[in-house]
Scaffold this motif. Sequence first.
Motif, mmCIF file in Angstrom:
data_model
loop_
_atom_site.group_PDB
_atom_site.id
_atom_site.type_symbol
_atom_site.label_atom_id
_atom_site.label_comp_id
_atom_site.label_asym_id
_atom_site.label_seq_id
_atom_site.Cartn_x
_atom_site.Cartn_y
_atom_site.Cartn_z
ATOM 1 N N CYS A 68 0.829 -1.211 0.000
ATOM 2 C CA CYS A 68 0.000 0.000 0.000
ATOM 3 C C CYS A 68 0.861 1.258 0.000
ATOM 4 C CB CYS A 68 -0.932 0.004 1.210
ATOM 5 S SG CYS A 68 -2.244 -1.229 1.146
ATOM 6 N N GLN A 94 -0.920 4.466 -1.242
ATOM 7 C CA GLN A 94 -2.247 4.348 -0.626
ATOM 8 C C GLN A 94 -2.055 4.370 0.895
ATOM 9 O OE1 GLN A 94 -3.747 0.680 -2.303
ATOM 10 N NE2 GLN A 94 -4.187 1.619 -4.284
ATOM 11 N N GLU A 148 -4.681 3.158 3.530
ATOM 12 C CA GLU A 148 -4.789 1.695 3.617
ATOM 13 C C GLU A 148 -3.597 1.113 4.372
ATOM 14 O OE1 GLU A 148 -7.331 -0.382 2.606
ATOM 15 O OE2 GLU A 148 -8.329 1.568 2.435
ATOM 16 N N CYS A 152 -0.989 11.504 4.862
ATOM 17 C CA CYS A 152 -2.433 11.750 4.689
ATOM 18 C C CYS A 152 -2.841 13.139 5.165
ATOM 19 C CB CYS A 152 -3.236 10.701 5.456
ATOM 20 S SG CYS A 152 -3.080 9.037 4.807
ATOM 21 N N SER A 199 3.903 7.177 -9.634
ATOM 22 C CA SER A 199 4.132 7.286 -8.189
ATOM 23 C C SER A 199 5.490 7.901 -7.897
ATOM 24 C CB SER A 199 4.022 5.907 -7.534
ATOM 25 O OG SER A 199 2.705 5.407 -7.604
#
Length: 616
Positions: free
Chosen positions: A374, A379, A382, A412, A480
């Motif tokens: 992840c 991500q 996650e 995040c 990415s």
Amino acid sequence: MASKKIDAPPSGTLASSANGADSDSLLLQQLEDELKKATFDDDRLEDRSISSSSSASSASATGNVIKMQANLLSAAEQESAACMTFNESDIQEAIRILHHAETLCNAQIHAAPKKSVPLMTSVSKMVSSGWSYFGYKDASKSKPNSPAGTPPPPLPKYMTNGEIRARVVRAESQLLTSLILLLQESMMSYLKAGLNIRKGYKSYENVWAELQSMGDEVNTLVDNNTRGGIQFGLGTINIVLASLPTKILRIISSFGYIGDKALGFDLVSKCIAGKGIRSPLGSLMFLSYYTILAGFAPSVLGETNIPVADKILKDALQDYKESAFFLYFKGRNCRLKSMIKESTAAFELASSKATVEWGSELQRLCDYELGLNCAILLQWSESIKYFDRLAQENYWSKAFFLYFKAAALEECGQKQEALSTYQLIPGLVNRKFGGRTILVEQYVSRKVRLFEQNGFENTNLPALEILLIWNAYSSMTQESLRTCLAQVDNQISKNRGVTGLDSLAVLKTIKGAILHQLHQHKEGAECLTWVQDLPAGKIAEEKWVVPFACWEAGVGSWMEDHALAGDQRWARAKAFWDKAMGYSGYEFEFRLSIRIHAAMTRIQDLAEQMKLKAFH
């Protein structure tokens, strides 16, 4: 069997840090004393194996008081009769059980009837015939229900199948103990691993020599599973030793040997082909070699290791479709190919298949891999779920998983939650091995201490730093990578004139690694050269960053020079990696040493191929 020696370590090379030099030297002396004692005990055991002393006296000679009947099953009769964890308590329990297995095997070895030796047999016959001539009988050799003077049954020509089997299991216990210890990445664990490798190697060599002496009789005298055990064990030891870098080999140099990789591969291949109980272990050994080693240097080893791992996995999964272990390695191999979606599917399936006694440990290991996948996909929300679960289950290092969780929270944009999580970590740094905090916890505790000094205002992308140290950028998509590059550039701009050289050096190293994976080699080289050219002593805290910058510069050179002819293909890369090996006393030193050793071994293989082509 031919074996090679390695030089004794130069003075001072064993100290992991300046203030730990004295304790390390004392520890080394203790381990060397133990090694000498173990060698003496091994020699005594071999002497007893050719004597006719009773099993009771043999057992008492080494302090073993276990009474056991000899295993007198023939090879044919034996044929018909016939996990992964990082938690400290489980590791210690595994080592305890393996030591107990050694004790049981020693008792079985002592109980076995000892084989005859030609010279001793001749002397025995001469003496017994002489006594008979004078009319004496040896009552001690008469059976209770037999007429006086009935001769005992003849001594076996070779070790019995039962004794060989016990010796193989004992050696395997020592081998498995050493592999557990090598994974701990500490001075004491490496020294103790060397001791166990030494003992296991000697046991395997003895039974290997015995099998060689049997000639064509070996297939009827020794059962297939025991033969496979010798092939697996001796092969694995040679492969493991051949894979260890000089820095680790010097620490375990009292063992005295380095591995013969060609012999190791040949023996493990025969173990797999034999389809015995260790055949799947042989396949797992090869998968560990090709996938885990490639994971240390994917840009260098991927092109050779991945196809081989693919073939091994295909064959293994045909025979063991439900094997959670092979599915786990499928996930690792897919990640090396940047097939993260397929990697995740394999880890999830492996976790669902892990339902037997050790299943929870493998499920946790899969959770870790899934969390890392992840992170590679960026991500972060996650990945937080996986690292939080691992921390709550107190798996391996709660401190590390909370650190990774906090770093992901920052990605995040949840700065306050990240700060609260960071503040929990100092009180959780308690996982020790041999009385010392494990390396990864030393790292996270130092990082949190640095963050605290500036009020957690400027943490400098700790999640991307972990991905650098864990060698994850080679598995990322180009998109990415560009996202990460933009983050790093933004952070460098924010730091300009605010933070010291340590922070800037880390960010430049991350940037250089990303640029090389984006094939922007000129720009990547400029970043990494800036780090390497920093004056000595200017890096106060992040001691690991300069040798890691050297490593990444070598990787970039390898990628850029891939199409060049001859040794020009690797000349620049080798120079950078040689430079990296000149540093010591930093975090993750042994991890980086394994990467460099793997890459240098690849260079040696290519050089050998060039010589063969030139010869032909």
